[in-house]
Design a protein around this motif. Structure first.
Motif, PDB file in Angstrom:
ATOM      1  N   GLU A  25       0.830  -1.207   0.000  1.00  0.00           N
ATOM      2  CA  GLU A  25       0.000   0.000   0.000  1.00  0.00           C
ATOM      3  C   GLU A  25       0.865   1.259   0.000  1.00  0.00           C
ATOM      4  O   GLU A  25       0.592   2.222  -0.737  1.00  0.00           O
ATOM      5  N   ILE A  26       1.909   1.257   0.808  1.00  0.00           N
ATOM      6  CA  ILE A  26       2.810   2.407   0.859  1.00  0.00           C
ATOM      7  C   ILE A  26       3.541   2.566  -0.462  1.00  0.00           C
ATOM      8  O   ILE A  26       3.716   3.687  -0.969  1.00  0.00           O
ATOM      9  N   SER A  57       2.591   1.740  -3.534  1.00  0.00           N
ATOM     10  CA  SER A  57       1.732   2.291  -4.592  1.00  0.00           C
ATOM     11  C   SER A  57       1.474   3.777  -4.377  1.00  0.00           C
ATOM     12  O   SER A  57       1.456   4.559  -5.335  1.00  0.00           O
ATOM     13  N   ARG A  58       1.298   4.183  -3.125  1.00  0.00           N
ATOM     14  CA  ARG A  58       1.068   5.603  -2.840  1.00  0.00           C
ATOM     15  C   ARG A  58       2.286   6.449  -3.213  1.00  0.00           C
ATOM     16  O   ARG A  58       2.154   7.554  -3.743  1.00  0.00           O
ATOM     17  N   GLN A  59       3.475   5.920  -2.937  1.00  0.00           N
ATOM     18  CA  GLN A  59       4.678   6.692  -3.260  1.00  0.00           C
ATOM     19  C   GLN A  59       4.906   6.765  -4.767  1.00  0.00           C
ATOM     20  O   GLN A  59       5.413   7.761  -5.275  1.00  0.00           O
ATOM     21  N   ILE A 101       2.522   7.033  -6.929  1.00  0.00           N
ATOM     22  CA  ILE A 101       1.594   8.087  -7.355  1.00  0.00           C
ATOM     23  C   ILE A 101       2.201   9.468  -7.122  1.00  0.00           C
ATOM     24  O   ILE A 101       2.078  10.375  -7.956  1.00  0.00           O
ATOM     25  N   GLU A 102       2.877   9.619  -5.999  1.00  0.00           N
ATOM     26  CA  GLU A 102       3.430  10.924  -5.631  1.00  0.00           C
ATOM     27  C   GLU A 102       4.534  11.400  -6.574  1.00  0.00           C
ATOM     28  O   GLU A 102       4.675  12.601  -6.809  1.00  0.00           O
TER      29      GLU A 102
END
Length: 346
Positions: free
Chosen positions: A54-55, A57-59, A61-62
């Motif tokens: 989860e972390i 994929s979020r990074q 995106i950033e």
């Protein structure tokens, strides 16, 4: 859109987000790497001892848009000058893959550029083609955190997996042994570094080393190390970390080399490719290079920058997808956490 039948001066923008590296590259004709930007998440995941999907994929995106811009800037190219978009479709972490896939789909559709959905392992294999030339048939030993395979390469993008791990991948085993030694993530390179300082004093099992097939098993070896450490701690006996690392690495490399040699001899292979993140392991690299004279074969190993996950390798293999007109519809493409390497041409 450039005439697809022409395959000269093809510049591909490649995107790789299969795990915890956000990488974008511009590669011309599968050979000339004009840029290869990699944004690593190691420091983020180190506190957890491994990748948290989860972390990750979020990074992605950033930073992914910024990395695209940096790759184009370093290559001194614009999006209009790009001939095709290549993205890792799988295998990998589904959330991470989706980030790259959606960026690639958007660029392909809005710019009217061909879209290539490439296989991650094919990228690792063709990383060796950047500085060398893969000839056919050849054999690839693929070693990474999620894969341990012997792949027979019949012709361009035509793969047959002749051997694979029955349980843990070799990179996974390295990371678990690293935890026993209280080494930070990623543990593989640290075990390799520690092993250089030690001696092979602890004997660990070499599962399946004498089997007639080309398959591997590293779960038992990993468990033997864990049990050895646990029992020593229970008895209050001191363990020399350098020797433990050396003994483990010696066992791993012996199994890999033995199986690879068997396949080379049985198949009459003249070229061997070492591929995947564990291709950066110093002992394995040296042992593979030793096979060049021992077996009178050619050995291809990517430079260190192209061993771990990176977009340059995807741009390299993307060129061969382009040559074979293996394009996909940007409106229907989806990421796949598992993907069959043998189905690329089917």
């Amino acid at each position: 859109m450039k005439e697809i039948n022409k395959i000269d001066n093809i510049s591909i923008l490649a995107i790789e987000t299969s795990c915890d590296e956000t990488s974008v590259a511009v590669v011309c004709n599968g050979k000339k790497v004009l840029s290869n930007i990699v944004s690593s998440q190691i420091e983020t995941h180190k506190q957890f001892g491994g990748v948290v999907p989860e972390i990750a994929s979020r990074q992605h995106i950033e930073v992914v848009i910024q990395i695209v811009e940096e790759a184009l800037e370093e290559a001194k190219m614009t999006l209009d000058e790009i001939d095709a978009i290549c993205v890792t479709q799988g295998p990998g972490l589904i959330g991470s893959l989706l980030v790259g896939v959606n960026v690639a789909k958007t660029l392909s559709y809005t710019l009217d550029k061909p879209l290539i959905a490439a296989h991650h392992i094919a990228g690792h294999i063709y990383a060796s083609n950047i500085d060398n030339n893969i000839t056919y048939p050849s054999l690839a030993l693929v070693v990474s955190g999620g894969h341990t395979e012997l792949v027979y390469i019949k012709s361009e993008l035509d793969f047959e997996i002749i051997g694979s791990t029955h349980d843990d991948a070799v990179g996974e085993a390295y990371d678990k042994v690293a935890r026993q030694l209280k080494l930070d993530y990623p543990g593989g390179p640290k075990v390799d570094k520690l092993a250089k300082l030690g001696e092979d004093k602890y004997k660990f099992p070499r599962a399946m080393i004498d089997s007639d097939d080309y398959n591997f098993s590293f779960s038992g070896m990993k468990s033997a190390v864990i049990n050895f450490v646990h029992n020593a701690n229970q008895r209050g006996e001191a363990i020399v970390p350098e020797d433990l690392a050396c003994s483990f690495q010696t066992a791993v490399v012996e199994v890999l080399i033995t199986k690879t040699k068997k396949a080379i001899k049985n198949l009459g292979i003249k070229q061997l490719i070492l591929a995947g993140g564990v291709a950066g392991n110093s002992e394995l690299r040296q042992q593979i290079l030793n096979l060049e004279q021992e077996l009178n074969i050619e050995v291809l190993i990517p430079q260190m920058a192209y061993c771990s996950d990176n977009a340059a390798m995807m741009g390299a293999v993307g060129y061969f997808y382009y040559k074979n007109k293996l394009f996909t519809n940007p409106l229907t493409l989806n990421a796949k956490s598992t993907l069959d390497l043998e189905e690329i041409l089917k």
